[in-house]
Design a protein around this motif. Sequence first.
Motif: not given
Length: 113
Positions: A36-40
């Motif tokens: 899992w990766v995320r972009r704020a």
Amino acid sequence: EVQLVESGGGLVQPGGSLRLSCAASGFSFSTYTMSWVRRAPGKGLEWVSTINSGGSTTYYANSVKGRFTISRDNAKNTLYLQMNSLKPEDTAVYYCKNSGGSTGQGTQVTVSS
């Protein structure tokens, strides 16, 4: 064709919980390490967590360690991310990613009161 479809995002209050899912198809899910990766908002892509193909080994970013749990069901070709004790800084679009580099469209998580 590789397909990764994330779901489970939404608006939650600080301290709340969400469970993200990622339905995989088009590749041999059980043989791939998944992440899992995320972009704020306004920021770059941040790695969150990784699980090996068999599900026996997991890794977490320091920012989520102790609050998030990654898991997988290879019989269902599905990856999960259980997120507890959510903080406003967890607000981001969350993507699942296979070790071949494919990602889904993402699911929005917003933590706000």
